[in-house]
Design a protein around this motif. Structure first.
Motif, PDB file in Angstrom:
ATOM      1  N   UNK A 177       0.810  -1.224   0.000  1.00 14.14           N
ATOM      2  CA  UNK A 177       0.000   0.000   0.000  1.00 14.14           C
ATOM      3  C   UNK A 177       0.846   1.279   0.000  1.00 14.14           C
ATOM      4  N   UNK A 178       2.172   1.157   0.074  1.00 13.68           N
ATOM      5  CA  UNK A 178       3.032   2.328  -0.100  1.00 13.68           C
ATOM      6  C   UNK A 178       3.145   2.674  -1.574  1.00 13.68           C
ATOM      7  N   UNK A 179       3.747   3.819  -1.890  1.00 15.57           N
ATOM      8  CA  UNK A 179       3.810   4.249  -3.288  1.00 15.57           C
ATOM      9  C   UNK A 179       4.593   3.257  -4.143  1.00 15.57           C
ATOM     10  N   UNK A 180       5.779   2.867  -3.690  1.00 21.17           N
ATOM     11  CA  UNK A 180       6.544   1.888  -4.463  1.00 21.17           C
ATOM     12  C   UNK A 180       5.816   0.561  -4.506  1.00 21.17           C
ATOM     13  N   UNK A 181       5.220   0.157  -3.384  1.00 21.75           N
ATOM     14  CA  UNK A 181       4.453  -1.084  -3.346  1.00 21.75           C
ATOM     15  C   UNK A 181       3.285  -1.075  -4.314  1.00 21.75           C
ATOM     16  N   UNK A 182       2.622   0.063  -4.439  1.00 27.12           N
ATOM     17  CA  UNK A 182       1.516   0.177  -5.391  1.00 27.12           C
ATOM     18  C   UNK A 182       2.003   0.017  -6.830  1.00 27.12           C
ATOM     19  N   UNK A 183       3.139   0.631  -7.123  1.00 19.87           N
ATOM     20  CA  UNK A 183       3.685   0.519  -8.478  1.00 19.87           C
ATOM     21  C   UNK A 183       4.105  -0.916  -8.780  1.00 19.87           C
ATOM     22  N   UNK A 184       4.670  -1.603  -7.787  1.00 23.88           N
ATOM     23  CA  UNK A 184       5.018  -3.017  -7.963  1.00 23.88           C
ATOM     24  C   UNK A 184       3.760  -3.833  -8.215  1.00 23.88           C
ATOM     25  N   UNK A 185       2.730  -3.587  -7.413  1.00 20.24           N
ATOM     26  CA  UNK A 185       1.468  -4.311  -7.559  1.00 20.24           C
ATOM     27  C   UNK A 185       0.853  -4.073  -8.933  1.00 20.24           C
ATOM     28  N   UNK A 186       0.871  -2.833  -9.362  1.00 17.01           N
ATOM     29  CA  UNK A 186       0.323  -2.485 -10.679  1.00 17.01           C
ATOM     30  C   UNK A 186       1.081  -3.192 -11.792  1.00 17.01           C
ATOM     31  N   UNK A 187       2.422  -3.195 -11.677  1.00 10.19           N
ATOM     32  CA  UNK A 187       3.242  -3.807 -12.718  1.00 10.19           C
ATOM     33  C   UNK A 187       2.993  -5.313 -12.804  1.00 10.19           C
ATOM     34  N   UNK A 188       2.983  -5.970 -11.660  1.00 16.95           N
ATOM     35  CA  UNK A 188       2.779  -7.420 -11.660  1.00 16.95           C
ATOM     36  C   UNK A 188       1.371  -7.791 -12.113  1.00 16.95           C
ATOM     37  N   UNK A 189       0.372  -7.009 -11.687  1.00 12.98           N
ATOM     38  CA  UNK A 189      -1.011  -7.324 -12.031  1.00 12.98           C
ATOM     39  C   UNK A 189      -1.300  -7.163 -13.518  1.00 12.98           C
ATOM     40  N   UNK A 213      12.313   1.441 -10.468  1.00 17.37           N
ATOM     41  CA  UNK A 213      12.639   0.571  -9.326  1.00 17.37           C
ATOM     42  C   UNK A 213      11.582  -0.511  -9.155  1.00 17.37           C
ATOM     43  N   UNK A 214      10.314  -0.148  -9.324  1.00 20.86           N
ATOM     44  CA  UNK A 214       9.248  -1.153  -9.188  1.00 20.86           C
ATOM     45  C   UNK A 214       9.374  -2.235 -10.260  1.00 20.86           C
ATOM     46  N   UNK A 215       9.829  -1.858 -11.446  1.00 22.07           N
ATOM     47  CA  UNK A 215      10.021  -2.838 -12.523  1.00 22.07           C
ATOM     48  C   UNK A 215      11.231  -3.721 -12.227  1.00 22.07           C
ATOM     49  N   UNK A 216      12.317  -3.116 -11.777  1.00 18.93           N
ATOM     50  CA  UNK A 216      13.538  -3.881 -11.502  1.00 18.93           C
ATOM     51  C   UNK A 216      13.310  -4.939 -10.434  1.00 18.93           C
ATOM     52  N   UNK A 217      12.660  -4.582  -9.347  1.00 13.55           N
ATOM     53  CA  UNK A 217      12.477  -5.565  -8.278  1.00 13.55           C
ATOM     54  C   UNK A 217      11.436  -6.610  -8.671  1.00 13.55           C
ATOM     55  N   UNK A 218      10.436  -6.212  -9.454  1.00  9.97           N
ATOM     56  CA  UNK A 218       9.436  -7.182  -9.914  1.00  9.97           C
ATOM     57  C   UNK A 218      10.061  -8.218 -10.834  1.00  9.97           C
TER      58      UNK A 218
END
Length: 458
Positions: A11-23, A371-376
């Motif tokens: 639910x943090x900003x980076x977490x949201x971007x990770x969630x969006x990317x994976x989904x 960063x959200x893409x790299x960690x995903x």
């Protein structure tokens, strides 16, 4: 319920971007996702923002308080891979790492907290290797570009010295682009000074803090940097890169892990060699602005070390940073590039050094979107064929992005269409530089001494 990838701090900003990317990932039908957070209300809002339908699409809500070990165990026991985007890791990291080892869950994070990372390696690395669990730190913009630039440069050097593979003598990276530090990174800095004695901070921020073996001393950070483009002859100048301590420490660990791995084999193919040293900086229009940038970075760390000033900094730099996905349109317009020049060692077979130019480019805001893409994509590496992963990954322990994923991650990032990687030998010798005057170096050493002394006193 089995979850392939569990996102902590969703639910943090980076977490949201990770969630969006994976989904919305093209391979989404082949894996399931768990989005974890403490607040049911925030998780419901996240699912609404992302237009995720929940279980019907293989995306699950996971309510977990990372300060409660029993809840952490319950959440991680169902997962195959964990993305830990819940900072500060000083508070939440230990329970997650212990649960990953207990349930044999592979792990990636964005832990730009060298003090905690150093402590975690000392306490849990042996257990992780025994369990065969890979724990990969710093899988974001702060380290993956630097780690991959040196990795690719080393490959290029080895390709051009087949008879007796050469090592790396020096490698220097120059960053340019738009963006800044994420709020999570800044909060980690404040938390470090809030809860850690200055002695441990100094130990944790050193170049050798994460390395499994000692090595030669690297050059101290400089107030002004310069690097000659080996092809054009142009001089690139700049100042201190705020994330450089993370990259230097992580690359020293990459070096140390490769040295240990290659010591067990007859051929030192992937080793960077005992003479390896690394540094990086941010490009500026001229040396004066470079010096000014360095002074800003040093002044910020100086003020962050002093308790009466730290709360003010926390307030000042938290204003106007929201957790809204509608900012993506702005993030899309940003970009970064890393220009790296690496020079090899020499030998009887190759008396002249090999000079390699490596360029990495990314389209999007580096601190958040990329960063959200790299960690995903780092997490998705674990879901592929285990046999394709580097040998160190199968053995487990605390690893770096390149020792854990290597070419697999680089290829995955290329396929996103947001990253470019290019590494080639250049024929002209490069010339690096640093502080132009001894007085600058003396000023820099004085600033470091005053910062450490002030932090200790306060």
């Amino acid at each position: 319920m089995s979850i392939d990838i569990l996102v902590l701090g969703a639910t943090g900003l980076t977490g949201k971007l990770i969630s969006r990317y994976l989904a919305t990932h093209t391979a989404k039908p082949t894996f399931t996702i768990g989005l974890a957070g403490r607040s049911t209300t925030k998780l419901d809002a996240l699912f609404g923002d992302l237009s995720i339908l929940g279980d019907e699409k293989g995306v699950f809500r996971v309510v977990v308080d990372l300060l409660d070990d029993r809840q952490v165990d319950a959440a991680l026991s169902k997962a195959k891979v964990v993305i830990n985007a819940a900072s500060p890791y000083h508070f939440t990291g230990d329970s997650v790492v212990k649960a990953c080892i207990k349930y044999k869950v592979q792990y990636v994070d964005l832990a730009g907290e060298l003090v905690w990372t150093r402590s975690a390696i000392q306490r849990f690395d042996a257990q992780a290797r025994t369990a065969g669990v890979a724990l990969v730190n710093l899988c974001g913009f702060d380290c993956i570009p630097s780690d991959s630039a040196v990795y690719l440069a080393n490959q290029t050097i080895k390709q051009h010295s087949p008879r007796a593979p050469l090592g790396i003598a020096s490698s220097v990276g120059c960053y340019s682009g738009t963006g800044g530090l994420s709020r999570g990174t800044m909060e980690s800095i404040y938390t470090m000074f809030d809860h850690t004695p200055i002695r441990k901070i100094v130990e944790g921020m050193g170049d050798t803090s994460l390395s499994p073996i000692p090595g030669r001393m690297w050059p101290i950070p400089r107030p002004i940097y310069s690097l000659r483009d080996p092809q054009t002859g142009n001089i690139l100048v700049g100042g201190m890169f705020p994330l450089a301590p993370l990259s230097r420490a992580l690359l020293r660990r990459t070096w140390g892990l490769l040295e240990l791995e290659n010591a067990r084999s007859e051929e030192r193919i992937s080793s960077y060699g005992p003479e390896f040293r690394y540094d990086e900086f941010v490009q500026t229009p001229n040396r004066l602005i470079g010096l000014f940038l360095t002074l800003i970075v040093v002044s910020f760390m100086f003020c962050a070390a002093i308790w009466p000033i730290r709360p003010l900094l926390r307030w000042m730099f938290s204003q106007g940073i929201g957790a809204r996905l509608d900012e993506i349109s702005v993030m899309e317009k940003r970009s970064f590039s890393l220009f790296n020049v690496t020079t090899s060692t020499t030998s009887k077979e190759y008396p002249e050094p090999i000079v390699v130019q490596t360029v990495i480019r990314g389209q999007g805001d580096a601190a958040y979107l990329l960063t959200s893409i790299m960690i995903s994509e780092s997490a998705l590496c674990f879901l592929g064929s285990r046999e394709a992963l580097p040998s160190m990954t199968k053995k487990g322990g605390f690893l770096t992005p390149m020792t854990a994923f290597g070419d697999i991650l680089i290829e995955r990032l290329k396929k996103t269409g947001r990253f470019e990687f290019k590494s080639e030998r250049v024929r002209h010798p490069c010339e690096g530089g640093g502080a132009r005057k001894v007085g600058y170096r003396a000023l820099w050493m004085l600033a470091l001494a005053v910062s450490v002394g002030a932090g200790y006193f306060f």
